[in-house]
Write a protein that holds these residues in place. Structure first.
Motif, mmCIF file in Angstrom:
data_model
loop_
_atom_site.group_PDB
_atom_site.id
_atom_site.type_symbol
_atom_site.label_atom_id
_atom_site.label_comp_id
_atom_site.label_asym_id
_atom_site.label_seq_id
_atom_site.Cartn_x
_atom_site.Cartn_y
_atom_site.Cartn_z
ATOM 1 N N ILE A 206 -17.693 5.749 -14.750
ATOM 2 C CA ILE A 206 -18.774 5.556 -15.716
ATOM 3 C C ILE A 206 -20.057 5.048 -15.044
ATOM 4 C CG2 ILE A 206 -17.302 5.316 -17.746
ATOM 5 C CD1 ILE A 206 -17.543 2.334 -17.555
ATOM 6 N N ASN A 207 -20.000 4.934 -13.707
ATOM 7 C CA ASN A 207 -21.210 4.700 -12.944
ATOM 8 C C ASN A 207 -21.926 3.392 -13.265
ATOM 9 O OD1 ASN A 207 -22.829 5.527 -10.935
ATOM 10 N ND2 ASN A 207 -23.949 7.078 -12.125
ATOM 11 N N ILE A 208 -21.178 2.293 -13.218
ATOM 12 C CA ILE A 208 -21.774 0.968 -13.423
ATOM 13 C C ILE A 208 -21.487 0.134 -12.168
ATOM 14 C CG2 ILE A 208 -21.504 -1.194 -14.761
ATOM 15 C CD1 ILE A 208 -21.047 0.560 -17.215
ATOM 16 N N PRO A 209 -22.509 -0.547 -11.628
ATOM 17 C CA PRO A 209 -22.265 -1.355 -10.429
ATOM 18 C C PRO A 209 -21.338 -2.544 -10.726
ATOM 19 C CG PRO A 209 -24.532 -1.644 -11.199
ATOM 20 C CD PRO A 209 -23.912 -0.580 -12.055
ATOM 21 N N TYR A 210 -20.594 -2.953 -9.721
ATOM 22 C CA TYR A 210 -19.582 -3.982 -9.965
ATOM 23 C C TYR A 210 -19.367 -4.882 -8.762
ATOM 24 C CZ TYR A 210 -17.007 -0.330 -7.521
ATOM 25 O OH TYR A 210 -16.630 0.620 -6.618
ATOM 26 N N GLY A 211 -18.776 -6.026 -9.010
ATOM 27 C CA GLY A 211 -18.365 -6.951 -7.967
ATOM 28 C C GLY A 211 -17.089 -7.634 -8.405
ATOM 29 N N VAL A 212 -16.439 -8.314 -7.457
ATOM 30 C CA VAL A 212 -15.116 -8.875 -7.741
ATOM 31 C C VAL A 212 -15.153 -10.397 -7.732
ATOM 32 C CG1 VAL A 212 -12.815 -9.157 -6.672
ATOM 33 C CG2 VAL A 212 -13.794 -6.869 -6.982
ATOM 34 N N ILE A 213 -14.372 -10.999 -8.624
ATOM 35 C CA ILE A 213 -14.105 -12.437 -8.577
ATOM 36 C C ILE A 213 -12.607 -12.607 -8.359
ATOM 37 C CG2 ILE A 213 -14.039 -14.588 -9.911
ATOM 38 C CD1 ILE A 213 -16.570 -13.739 -11.281
ATOM 39 N N ILE A 214 -12.244 -13.348 -7.339
ATOM 40 C CA ILE A 214 -10.812 -13.582 -7.093
ATOM 41 C C ILE A 214 -10.434 -14.944 -7.674
ATOM 42 C CG2 ILE A 214 -8.975 -13.759 -5.379
ATOM 43 C CD1 ILE A 214 -10.531 -11.911 -3.590
ATOM 44 N N ASN A 215 -9.598 -14.897 -8.666
ATOM 45 C CA ASN A 215 -9.126 -16.113 -9.317
ATOM 46 C C ASN A 215 -7.787 -16.510 -8.696
ATOM 47 O OD1 ASN A 215 -9.042 -18.239 -11.094
ATOM 48 N ND2 ASN A 215 -8.501 -17.013 -12.893
ATOM 49 N N ARG A 216 -7.487 -17.786 -8.718
ATOM 50 C CA ARG A 216 -6.252 -18.328 -8.104
ATOM 51 C C ARG A 216 -6.170 -17.847 -6.653
ATOM 52 N NH1 ARG A 216 -4.033 -15.669 -12.943
ATOM 53 N NH2 ARG A 216 -4.582 -17.050 -14.659
ATOM 54 N N SER A 217 -7.315 -17.969 -5.960
ATOM 55 C CA SER A 217 -7.462 -17.343 -4.643
ATOM 56 C C SER A 217 -6.531 -17.934 -3.596
ATOM 57 C CB SER A 217 -8.917 -17.439 -4.187
ATOM 58 O OG SER A 217 -9.302 -18.799 -4.172
ATOM 59 N N ASN A 218 -5.978 -19.114 -3.859
ATOM 60 C CA ASN A 218 -5.073 -19.722 -2.881
ATOM 61 C C ASN A 218 -3.610 -19.344 -3.119
ATOM 62 O OD1 ASN A 218 -5.412 -21.116 -5.280
ATOM 63 N ND2 ASN A 218 -4.745 -23.064 -4.422
ATOM 64 N N LEU A 219 -3.321 -18.569 -4.177
ATOM 65 C CA LEU A 219 -1.953 -18.095 -4.399
ATOM 66 C C LEU A 219 -1.876 -16.649 -3.935
ATOM 67 C CD1 LEU A 219 -1.219 -19.381 -8.029
ATOM 68 C CD2 LEU A 219 -0.622 -20.486 -5.873
ATOM 69 N N GLY A 220 -0.672 -16.159 -3.670
ATOM 70 C CA GLY A 220 -0.532 -14.744 -3.344
ATOM 71 C C GLY A 220 -0.850 -14.440 -1.894
ATOM 72 N N ASP A 221 -1.437 -13.258 -1.657
ATOM 73 C CA ASP A 221 -1.647 -12.834 -0.277
ATOM 74 C C ASP A 221 -3.082 -12.375 -0.029
ATOM 75 O OD1 ASP A 221 -1.874 -10.362 -1.434
ATOM 76 O OD2 ASP A 221 0.121 -9.694 -0.876
ATOM 77 N N ASN A 222 -3.287 -11.786 1.134
ATOM 78 C CA ASN A 222 -4.612 -11.472 1.626
ATOM 79 C C ASN A 222 -5.053 -10.046 1.311
ATOM 80 O OD1 ASN A 222 -6.849 -12.254 3.006
ATOM 81 N ND2 ASN A 222 -6.094 -11.463 4.981
ATOM 82 N N SER A 223 -4.159 -9.257 0.673
ATOM 83 C CA SER A 223 -4.431 -7.818 0.580
ATOM 84 C C SER A 223 -5.639 -7.481 -0.308
ATOM 85 C CB SER A 223 -3.173 -7.073 0.118
ATOM 86 O OG SER A 223 -2.642 -7.705 -1.017
ATOM 87 N N THR A 224 -5.920 -8.319 -1.304
ATOM 88 C CA THR A 224 -7.072 -8.044 -2.168
ATOM 89 C C THR A 224 -8.386 -8.198 -1.388
ATOM 90 O OG1 THR A 224 -5.801 -8.836 -4.043
ATOM 91 C CG2 THR A 224 -8.170 -8.644 -4.362
#
Lengths: 280, 285, 103
Positions: A206-224
């Motif tokens: 749909i052609n809308i610019p975007y950015g990411v927010i990583i929540n709970r960034s200290n849990l899980g892994d590095n792949s995101t």
């Protein structure tokens, strides 16, 4: 400027981001909760509700005195919302998409459209925030008209923040479309990443610019993080998990009340978004 | 044959983690992922795909420019603004109502069936698994949910399985309604947060609307003990069976990160607890 | 009298189908002539309103009794309006459903 807050996966923190962003800004803000199946933003904003409007869709009503039982309406309805049974026409408003074809094509002119209630919107305010949300009535399947009704209140002179429903299908797209920017909230787990990839594909479509927010960034892994770096997607904010934040959330307490420094972080977030949107 | 769906209203409460745990404990079952919009269960079950099918649903109009006389009847009557000024179709906006197709005086409009997604029959370590992937920006996921549930039922009959475990979608819309149709029980996974409870209540209302028996599970209950107490009281008042509660445990996050059901990874205490929750759930089906 | 049984196949030996709207076949059995007609469900691919369409089919075929599993509220509404009696049957096969009904 209109900023949508979305995610493929539910429960990643869309409402946390949209409500805290709204509460952190000092200019005139509109917060629209477009997750009409499960609206939650009001639990954190606690606005004073000033107006309530029902949301209706036009559905056919057939005048039995005029109807010749020719069956044309039942035949052309793509949603099977009309049946001709035992010398009467039956209408099923739950299935109707309000296209208007039955009324147009009825040779006897026996069909008129009447309002059918599918949900409601509420307008309220809290300090500098104008708050609008909608709710789909339980048992109704089609959320789009309620989302449209919420978005009808958009005032482009304000900073508009839209809390979108999770997913990548029609309700999510209806909520996001027309925005200048979309914040994708994710968490650094394989689930979060899988759904982030779907969201990115949706926004490209749909052609809308975007950015990411990583929540709970200290849990899980590095792949995101790796994925965002590879794809050149800006990571605009990271929020760590701690039990204090989770406990505050559980009570409907905004993050910025627990960690006031986040007010500044959300202010910076808006500046970053403005820079991206205004860079040609 | 019994059918159990795991739903929540709010997303991210732990449906898929619980479903994958149940899938690794329960005997003789078929597993289905009905969250066709943002499917995740396959990440936990490591499926080997045996069958790959295309899912068609609904129609999108298309205009043959060589026949079109620019009478603009379609443009004037389309209520979804799906016909652009240049007389092309905005396929995202088009709802496939066929109004324009029926209207066009020169037959310049055709309807094409949408390829709206794909679905799979797979084999996993834990049994047969039916799952799907809805295309981006598509609609009508209720139909896809019905379709894969039907496949699961056929598989269960063929292979004499007596249980179907369904991972449900969030929300209360068409996908959830299709997930709930004719099941024996819904397990609602909630968390002790204002939003978790708010959304659980809405999905409970929906389940009641369709007269589906419900059970409840409180995940991450120690994040807010007062709220947990509230939910417990609510269940008691409403006569809802509370099958158990689970603490916030980093082993659960580890399970997701390692893409393995909790039972393969967690500490003994958590495992025993989930085993017990499963037995309570199963006995109440 | 015409009775309809939802079925997975097109013979009297077929397994009964417990869904109405998306039943693969409808077996319409005439209790007077003992003849039957098997109709492949034309509505099975529709996205919505299959129960309504199938109920409309029952009405068009002058069915008076329907033997099936659970039916949805909208189909029930149409069948009720069309004065078609719905009987919840748990028989294995079409033949068994007919025998049980006539017993």
């Amino acid at each position: 400027m209109i900023i949508a807050v979305a995610s493929g996966k539910g429960g990643t923190g869309k409402t946390t981001i949209s409500t805290n962003l709204a509460l952190s800004l000092t200019d005139q803000v509109q917060l629209l909760d477009c997750d009409v199946e499960e609206p939650n933003a009001h639990l954190f904003i606690k606005p004073e509700i000033l107006e309530k409007h029902t949301v209706t869709i036009p559905v056919p009503q057939i005048d039995r005195a005029i109807c010749t039982l020719c069956g044309k309406c039942a035949k052309i309805c793509a949603y099977n919302a009309i049946a001709i049974i035992a010398k009467q026409a039956m209408v099923f408003p739950e299935l109707c998409h309000s296209c208007g074809a039955c009324k147009y094509f009825c040779p006897a002119g026996a069909i008129k459209e009447v309002n059918h209630e599918v949900g409601f919107t509420e307008l309220g305010s809290k300090n500098n925030i104008q708050f609008i949300h909608g709710q789909l009535n339980v048992g109704k399947a089609i959320a789009i008209p309620v989302i449209k009704a919420v978005k009808n209140h958009i005032d482009k002179t304000k900073t508009v923040i839209i809390d979108a429903p999770p997913g990548t299908t029609c309700p999510t797209i209806e909520a996001i479309k027309g925005s200048n920017f979309c914040l994708l909230v994710t968490e650094p787990t394989p689930f979060g990443l899988n759904d982030l990839i779907l969201s990115v594909a949706t926004l490209k479509k749909i052609n809308i610019p975007y950015g990411v927010i990583i929540n709970r960034s200290n849990l899980g892994d590095n792949s995101t993080e790796q994925y965002c770096n590879q794809e050149d997607i800006p990571i605009l904010m990271r929020i760590k998990f701690d039990k204090k934040i989770a406990a505050a959330y559980s009570n409907g307490t905004p993050l910025i009340n627990i960690y006031p420094e986040y007010r500044q972080h959300f202010g910076d977030l808006l500046k970053k978004i403005k820079t991206i949107v205004e860079t040609p | 044959m019994k059918q159990l769906a795991i739903i929540s209203g709010k997303g991210g409460t732990g449906k898929t983690v619980i479903t994958s745990a149940f899938a690794s404990i329960a005997d003789n079952k078929v597993i289905v992922d009905c969250d066709v919009d943002a499917a995740n269960l396959h990440l936990m079950l490591n499926p080997k795909i045996l069958e790959h099918n295309i899912f068609k649903s609904g129609f999108t109009a298309s205009i043959d420019r060589s026949k079109c006389t620019r009478c603009l009847k379609c443009l004037k009557n389309c209520r979804f603004n799906a016909i652009t000024k240049n007389l092309t179709i905005d396929s995202i906006a088009c709802e496939g109502c066929a109004f324009c197709y029926n209207l066009c005086p020169v037959g310049a409009i055709t309807l094409e069936e949408n390829i709206a997604g794909e679905w799979f029959i797979s084999e996993t370590k834990y049994g047969p698994f039916v799952h799907a992937k809805l295309g981006i920006a598509e609609e009508n996921s209720g139909k896809l949910v019905s379709l894969i549930r039907k496949q699961a039922q056929t598989l269960a009959k063929e292979q004499n399985k007596n249980l179907i475990i369904i991972d449900g979608p969030p929300g209360i819309g068409c996908q959830v309604i299709a997930t709930l149709a004719n099941i024996d029980s819904a397990l609602i996974v909630t968390e002790p947060t204002v939003s978790g409870l708010h959304d659980a209540k809405r999905v409970i209302e929906l389940a009641k609307h369709f007269t589906i028996p419900i059970m409840m599970l409180i995940n991450k209950y120690d994040l807010n003990l007062a709220m947990t107490k509230n939910i417990e009281q609510y269940c008691e008042q409403q006569n809802i069976i509370l099958v158990g509660k689970i603490k916030f445990d980093t082993d659960i996050v580890n399970a997701v990160t390692n893409k393995k059901p909790i039972m393969n990874i967690a500490n003994i205490k958590l495992k025993e607890q989930i085993q017990k929750i499963w037995h309570t759930t199963y006995n109440n089906l | 009298m015409k009775i309809c049984i939802t079925a997975q196949g097109n013979t009297l030996d077929s397994q009964m189908e417990l869904r109405f709207g998306r039943s693969p076949y409808f077996i319409i059995y005439d209790t007077e002539t003992l003849e039957f007609e098997a109709i492949k469900n034309p509505n099975i691919e529709a996205a919505n309103g299959v129960g309504i369409k199938s109920a409309q089919l029952m009405s068009d075929k002058n069915v008076q009794v329907l033997l099936t599993g659970k039916i949805g509220p909208k189909a029930a509404d149409v069948l009720n309006t069309a004065n078609i009696q719905v009987i919840n049957s748990s028989a294995e096969t079409v033949q068994e459903a007919i025998t049980n009904y006539q017993a």
